[in-house]
Design an enzyme around this catalytic site. Structure first.
Site, PDB file in Angstrom:
ATOM      1  N   ASP A 100     -23.498  74.727   7.889  1.00 52.06           N
ATOM      2  CA  ASP A 100     -23.987  76.800   7.686  1.00 52.06           C
ATOM      3  C   ASP A 100     -22.630  77.499   8.706  1.00 52.06           C
ATOM      4  O   ASP A 100     -23.315  78.068   8.900  1.00 52.06           O
ATOM      5  CB  ASP A 100     -24.821  76.978   7.736  1.00 52.06           C
ATOM      6  CG  ASP A 100     -25.801  75.779   6.946  1.00 52.06           C
ATOM      7  OD1 ASP A 100     -25.202  75.536   5.693  1.00 52.06           O
ATOM      8  OD2 ASP A 100     -27.132  76.249   6.336  1.00 52.06           O
TER       9      ASP A 100
ATOM     10  N   ASP B 216     -25.071  76.670   2.787  1.00 54.37           N
ATOM     11  CA  ASP B 216     -25.759  77.339   2.334  1.00 54.37           C
ATOM     12  C   ASP B 216     -24.976  78.136   1.313  1.00 54.37           C
ATOM     13  O   ASP B 216     -24.007  79.028   0.910  1.00 54.37           O
ATOM     14  CB  ASP B 216     -26.846  78.496   3.349  1.00 54.37           C
ATOM     15  CG  ASP B 216     -28.035  78.696   3.268  1.00 54.37           C
ATOM     16  OD1 ASP B 216     -28.690  77.263   3.136  1.00 54.37           O
ATOM     17  OD2 ASP B 216     -28.165  79.718   3.779  1.00 54.37           O
TER      18      ASP B 216
ATOM     19  N   HIS C   7     -26.548  79.991  -2.084  1.00 57.01           N
ATOM     20  CA  HIS C   7     -28.032  80.468  -2.663  1.00 57.01           C
ATOM     21  C   HIS C   7     -27.725  80.906  -3.695  1.00 57.01           C
ATOM     22  O   HIS C   7     -26.815  82.358  -3.450  1.00 57.01           O
ATOM     23  CB  HIS C   7     -28.632  81.468  -1.994  1.00 57.01           C
ATOM     24  CG  HIS C   7     -29.441  81.199  -0.658  1.00 57.01           C
ATOM     25  ND1 HIS C   7     -30.042  79.292  -0.660  1.00 57.01           N
ATOM     26  CD2 HIS C   7     -29.817  81.093   0.700  1.00 57.01           C
ATOM     27  CE1 HIS C   7     -30.608  78.789   0.774  1.00 57.01           C
ATOM     28  NE2 HIS C   7     -30.297  80.281   1.810  1.00 57.01           N
TER      29      HIS C   7
ATOM     30  N   HIS D  61     -33.283  84.917  -4.741  1.00 57.36           N
ATOM     31  CA  HIS D  61     -33.446  83.090  -4.755  1.00 57.36           C
ATOM     32  C   HIS D  61     -34.967  83.118  -3.039  1.00 57.36           C
ATOM     33  O   HIS D  61     -35.442  84.324  -2.254  1.00 57.36           O
ATOM     34  CB  HIS D  61     -32.667  82.600  -2.987  1.00 57.36           C
ATOM     35  CG  HIS D  61     -32.853  80.914  -2.833  1.00 57.36           C
ATOM     36  ND1 HIS D  61     -33.898  80.459  -1.360  1.00 57.36           N
ATOM     37  CD2 HIS D  61     -32.978  80.030  -3.362  1.00 57.36           C
ATOM     38  CE1 HIS D  61     -33.796  79.102  -1.441  1.00 57.36           C
ATOM     39  NE2 HIS D  61     -33.158  79.077  -2.518  1.00 57.36           N
TER      40      HIS D  61
ATOM     41  N   HIS E   4     -28.773  86.218   1.671  1.00 61.42           N
ATOM     42  CA  HIS E   4     -27.670  86.090   2.506  1.00 61.42           C
ATOM     43  C   HIS E   4     -26.636  85.092   1.962  1.00 61.42           C
ATOM     44  O   HIS E   4     -28.021  83.960   1.335  1.00 61.42           O
ATOM     45  CB  HIS E   4     -27.638  85.455   4.004  1.00 61.42           C
ATOM     46  CG  HIS E   4     -29.131  83.752   3.635  1.00 61.42           C
ATOM     47  ND1 HIS E   4     -30.420  83.903   4.103  1.00 61.42           N
ATOM     48  CD2 HIS E   4     -28.586  83.160   4.240  1.00 61.42           C
ATOM     49  CE1 HIS E   4     -30.832  83.493   3.758  1.00 61.42           C
ATOM     50  NE2 HIS E   4     -29.933  82.378   4.341  1.00 61.42           N
TER      51      HIS E   4
ATOM     52  N   LYS F 251     -26.366  73.992   0.139  1.00 58.58           N
ATOM     53  CA  LYS F 251     -27.704  73.702  -0.191  1.00 58.58           C
ATOM     54  C   LYS F 251     -28.663  74.688  -0.064  1.00 58.58           C
ATOM     55  O   LYS F 251     -27.272  75.688   0.125  1.00 58.58           O
ATOM     56  CB  LYS F 251     -28.262  72.877   1.373  1.00 58.58           C
ATOM     57  CG  LYS F 251     -27.311  73.462   2.818  1.00 58.58           C
ATOM     58  CD  LYS F 251     -28.120  72.608   4.044  1.00 58.58           C
ATOM     59  CE  LYS F 251     -28.002  73.508   5.362  1.00 58.58           C
ATOM     60  NZ  LYS F 251     -28.817  75.066   5.112  1.00 58.58           N
TER      61      LYS F 251
ATOM     62  N   CYS G 256     -31.340  75.457  11.072  1.00 60.06           N
ATOM     63  CA  CYS G 256     -30.564  75.018   9.734  1.00 60.06           C
ATOM     64  C   CYS G 256     -30.324  73.432  10.891  1.00 60.06           C
ATOM     65  O   CYS G 256     -30.115  72.510  10.565  1.00 60.06           O
ATOM     66  CB  CYS G 256     -29.779  75.115   9.538  1.00 60.06           C
ATOM     67  SG  CYS G 256     -30.463  75.674   8.222  1.00 60.06           S
TER      68      CYS G 256
END
Length: 231
Positions: A35, A75, A77, A81, A110, A135, A184
Site C-alpha cells: 500500500d 488499497d 475501495h 466502503h 481513502h 484489496k 496492513c
C-alpha cells in the site's frame, strides 16, 4: 486466484537473470510492498507518520532486483466502503465499532478506486513487480493483509490467492515493507507466518499510522518469531 483481488499481473516480458544476492537474500524469496499510495502519505486522506520517508529506500531496493519475486498491494475501495467513518454517523474516523462480531476501526474515506490517492505512488518505478494485488474491493469487508481479507459477515477471512501464487513459484521467504507498519504491513506479516513462510519485516521501509504503536508492533513480531530487519 480471485479475479477481483489479483489484477494486472505485470509479469516480466523478457527472462531475467537470477536475483542478485543482497545481504543473503535467496532467489526463493519475495518482496511484498504494501500500500505505497499517495493517500497514505503526508497530506493524504489517511496519512501515515512520515510515510514519504520510505520512498527513496524502497526505490533503491526495487532497483537492485535482489528478490526472486516482487508483489505490490494496492488499497482499492469502492465509494461508501463499510470501513469509512462517513458510513456510520455520528462516529468519527479512528473510532471503533462492532462489525460482524469483531472490532472495526473506522477510517477516513481513502484509496477510492480510480482516484489519484489510490494509485501506486508515482515516485516509484513499479516495473520490477510481478503482480499487483488490489484489496478492499468488497464494499462490505475491510482488507488489511496481502494474504486474506478481514472477517466478513460469514465469519471467515477470504484468501486473496497470494499464498498459493508464492508457493507455486517455490518461494520460502517473504520480506514485507510499506504502509502502514501497525496495520496492513503487520497483518501481512502475521498471515505470511500462518501460511508457512519465513517472514522478515523491513522496519526502516515501513511507517505506522502513529509511532505510539511501535512498541506493540515489535512485541507482536517477536512473539511470532518474525525477523525484524533494522538496517
Amino acid at each position: 486466484m480471485p479475479e477481483n483481488d489479483v489484477i494486472d499481473p505485470t509479469l516480466r516480458q523478457q527472462p531475467q537473470p537470477a536475483a542478485l544476492a543482497l545481504d543473503g537474500v535467496a532467489v526463493e524469496s519475495a518482496l511484498i510492498v504494501v500500500d505505497v499510495q499517495p493517500d497514505f502519505m503526508p497530506g493524504g486522506a489517511l496519512a501515515c507518520a512520515e510515510g514519504d520517508a520510505i520512498l527513496p529506500g524502497l526505490e533503491w531496493l526495487l532497483a537492485q532486483h535482489a528478490f526472486g519475486h516482487v508483489v505490490a498491494t494496492q488499497d482499492w475501495h469502492p465509494d461508501g466502503h463499510v470501513s469509512f467513518a462517513s458510513q456510520h454517523p455520528p462516529h468519527q474516523p479512528f473510532e471503533a465499532i462492532e462489525l460482524y462480531g469483531h472490532s472495526q476501526t473506522l477510517w477516513p474515506d481513502h484509496c477510492i478506486q480510480r482516484t489519484e490517492g489510490a494509485a501506486l505512488h508515482p515516485a516509484i518505478d513499479w516495473s520490477p513487480c510481478d503482480v499487483i494485488i488490489r484489496k478492499g474491493t468488497n464494499p462490505g469487508i475491510d482488507s488489511y493483509s496481502a494474504f486474506r481479507n478481514n472477517i466478513g459477515p460469514d465469519g471467515h477471512r477470504p484468501a486473496t490467492g497470494l499464498a498459493g501464487w508464492l508457493r507455486d513459484r517455490g518461494v520460502t521467504d517473504v520480506y514485507v515493507c510499506g504502509l502502514a507498519r501497525d496495520v496492513c504491513v503487520l497483518w501481512t506479516a502475521e498471515d505470511a507466518v500462518a501460511a508457512g513462510f519465513r517472514t522478515h519485516f523491513l522496519w526502516p521501509l515501513t511507517r505506522p499510522v502513529t509511532f505510539d504503536t511501535d512498541g506493540d508492533t515489535r512485541q507482536r513480531l517477536s512473539e511470532l518469531g518474525i525477523a525484524i530487519v533494522d538496517a
